[in-house]
Design a protein around this motif. Sequence first.
Motif, short mmCIF file in Angstrom:
data_model
loop_
_atom_site.label_atom_id
_atom_site.label_comp_id
_atom_site.label_asym_id
_atom_site.label_seq_id
_atom_site.Cartn_x
_atom_site.Cartn_y
_atom_site.Cartn_z
N ALA A 1 32.15 49.19 73.32
CA ALA A 1 33.42 48.96 74.00
C ALA A 1 34.51 48.61 72.99
O ALA A 1 35.65 49.10 73.09
CB ALA A 1 33.27 47.84 75.03
N ARG A 2 34.18 47.82 72.01
CA ARG A 2 35.18 47.43 71.01
C ARG A 2 35.53 48.61 70.10
O ARG A 2 36.69 48.78 69.71
CB ARG A 2 34.67 46.24 70.20
N ILE A 3 34.54 49.43 69.77
CA ILE A 3 34.81 50.60 68.93
C ILE A 3 35.74 51.57 69.66
O ILE A 3 36.72 52.06 69.10
CB ILE A 3 33.48 51.31 68.57
N LYS A 4 35.44 51.83 70.94
CA LYS A 4 36.26 52.77 71.71
C LYS A 4 37.64 52.20 72.00
O LYS A 4 38.64 52.94 72.01
CB LYS A 4 35.53 53.14 73.00
N SER B 1 28.09 38.62 66.87
CA SER B 1 28.87 37.40 66.62
C SER B 1 29.49 37.43 65.23
O SER B 1 30.62 36.96 65.04
CB SER B 1 27.98 36.17 66.77
N TYR B 2 28.77 38.00 64.28
CA TYR B 2 29.32 38.12 62.93
C TYR B 2 30.54 39.04 62.93
O TYR B 2 31.55 38.76 62.28
CB TYR B 2 28.24 38.65 61.98
N GLY B 3 30.45 40.12 63.68
CA GLY B 3 31.59 41.02 63.80
C GLY B 3 32.80 40.32 64.40
O GLY B 3 33.93 40.50 63.94
N ARG B 4 32.55 39.51 65.42
CA ARG B 4 33.66 38.77 66.03
C ARG B 4 34.26 37.76 65.05
O ARG B 4 35.47 37.54 65.03
CB ARG B 4 33.16 38.05 67.29
N ARG B 5 33.39 37.17 64.23
CA ARG B 5 33.90 36.23 63.23
C ARG B 5 34.79 36.95 62.23
O ARG B 5 35.85 36.43 61.84
CB ARG B 5 32.74 35.56 62.50
N LEU B 6 34.39 38.14 61.83
CA LEU B 6 35.21 38.92 60.91
C LEU B 6 36.57 39.25 61.53
O LEU B 6 37.60 39.23 60.84
CB LEU B 6 34.49 40.21 60.52
N GLN B 7 36.57 39.53 62.82
CA GLN B 7 37.85 39.78 63.48
C GLN B 7 38.73 38.53 63.44
O GLN B 7 39.95 38.63 63.25
CB GLN B 7 37.62 40.21 64.93
N GLN C 1 41.23 48.06 81.60
CA GLN C 1 41.81 48.84 82.70
C GLN C 1 43.33 48.80 82.67
O GLN C 1 43.99 49.68 83.21
CB GLN C 1 41.27 48.33 84.04
N SER C 2 43.86 47.75 82.01
CA SER C 2 45.32 47.67 81.82
C SER C 2 45.74 48.32 80.50
O SER C 2 46.88 48.16 80.06
CB SER C 2 45.76 46.20 81.83
N LYS C 3 44.78 49.00 79.87
CA LYS C 3 45.01 49.70 78.60
C LYS C 3 45.45 48.76 77.48
O LYS C 3 46.36 49.05 76.70
CB LYS C 3 46.03 50.83 78.79
N GLN C 4 44.75 47.62 77.42
CA GLN C 4 44.98 46.67 76.33
C GLN C 4 43.79 46.71 75.38
O GLN C 4 42.64 46.75 75.82
CB GLN C 4 45.12 45.25 76.89
N ASP C 5 44.08 46.71 74.10
CA ASP C 5 43.01 46.71 73.09
C ASP C 5 42.35 45.33 73.06
O ASP C 5 43.01 44.33 72.76
CB ASP C 5 43.59 47.05 71.72
N ILE C 6 41.07 45.28 73.38
CA ILE C 6 40.36 43.99 73.44
C ILE C 6 40.06 43.43 72.05
O ILE C 6 39.52 42.32 71.94
CB ILE C 6 39.05 44.11 74.24
N ASN C 7 40.41 44.15 71.01
CA ASN C 7 40.23 43.65 69.65
C ASN C 7 41.44 42.87 69.15
O ASN C 7 41.42 42.34 68.04
CB ASN C 7 39.95 44.81 68.70
N LYS C 8 42.46 42.79 69.97
CA LYS C 8 43.69 42.10 69.55
C LYS C 8 43.90 40.85 70.39
O LYS C 8 43.36 40.70 71.46
CB LYS C 8 44.90 43.04 69.69
N ALA D 1 38.54 46.09 59.78
CA ALA D 1 37.75 47.25 59.35
C ALA D 1 36.29 46.86 59.13
O ALA D 1 35.37 47.59 59.53
CB ALA D 1 38.35 47.84 58.08
N ASP D 2 36.07 45.71 58.49
CA ASP D 2 34.70 45.23 58.28
C ASP D 2 34.02 44.95 59.61
O ASP D 2 32.82 45.22 59.78
CB ASP D 2 34.71 43.95 57.43
N ALA D 3 34.78 44.40 60.56
CA ALA D 3 34.22 44.11 61.88
C ALA D 3 33.76 45.38 62.57
O ALA D 3 32.68 45.41 63.20
CB ALA D 3 35.25 43.38 62.73
#
Length: 354
Positions: free
Chosen positions: A307-310, A271-277, A347-354, A283-285
């Motif tokens: 999953a988020r790293i990849k 959750s902290y990583g998601r907050r950083l995002q 599966q649609s090749k979308q970055d889930i970090n954005k 990068a911190d996330a």
Amino acid sequence: MKTLKLFTLCIAIFGLTVAAFAQNDLNLPDVSQAAEVKQRIALTDITITYHRPLVNGRKIWGALVPYGKVWRAGANENTTIEFSDPVSVEGQQLAKGIYGLHMIPNPDSWTVIFSKTNTAWGSYSYKQDEDALRVNVKPRALAEMKEALEFEFEDLKPESTAVVLKWEKLGVPFSVSIKDSDQTLQNIRAQLKGRGQFTWQALDEGAQFCLTRKINLDEALRWADASVQNEERFDNLSTKADILKALNRPDEAKAAWSHALEIATAVQLYSYGRRLQGEKRGADAMEIFQAVAKRFPQTVYGHLAEARIKSAAGDFAGAAAEATEAQNATPTDAQKQSIKALIDRLQSKQDINK
């Protein structure tokens, strides 16, 4: 003597008649109906109480409402505006309180008046020497006809809004702004003199408020320390580490962060990583997600972190596989559905970090 008795009898009859009429007064609807609108900006409430006259086929500006004369900005009793805290109106300071709201219309410029008298009937007894503030504003045309006069709050922001009188095809806006940080800090300090000082959450929230706005960091650090003393948690230790980092005390920040990592659960770290995002600190996330994946492999949050790293590296197939593992490991249907949405995006090749 008889004359005195007759006079007394007449007075008594007159009094009874007046009382009878008073008792028969009816509570009937106003032609211009009463209304109230309210808006909160941060911790400041703005309340406008007014009556709503109708156009009813009449010419309004320069006719029913003459140019160059004080107008009640509504109908019947004083239109009033109340501020629960000091504000700025069109950049000019105005103390908290309830004001009679009047306006002077003109074709190209209006004067908005905040009167210290707020109990008058209309503007008939208005006196300029009772003004608390006057500001000049520009009217604007409305796209739609407003049959009934109304006040609205527009352009709402964390520390400001525009109050707009709308009637017929004309809008008259004036800006109201506050010093959110100053007022909220005063409120936090007051609350932390009460029961809040004995809980880790309240002290941590106060420290977080300052950290987010990058203000009052020394006091924020004291609140973070007090929070840790009340109950040591990942939440307040990470807050303390971030404050120390903002104060340019890297060694102390590193020590606080290391201890926070030692006691963190998987969900807290993730959750902290998601907050950083959310704070645009990608990068911190990613560093946090790497820590989650390393410390908590083969768990829901370990797989989600992988999953988020990849995904960030463009390995969408690998990320989808990790997300599927997370979906299989989670016990709740709600979380399964949430993870499915991530899988669909991958599966649609979308970055889930954005």
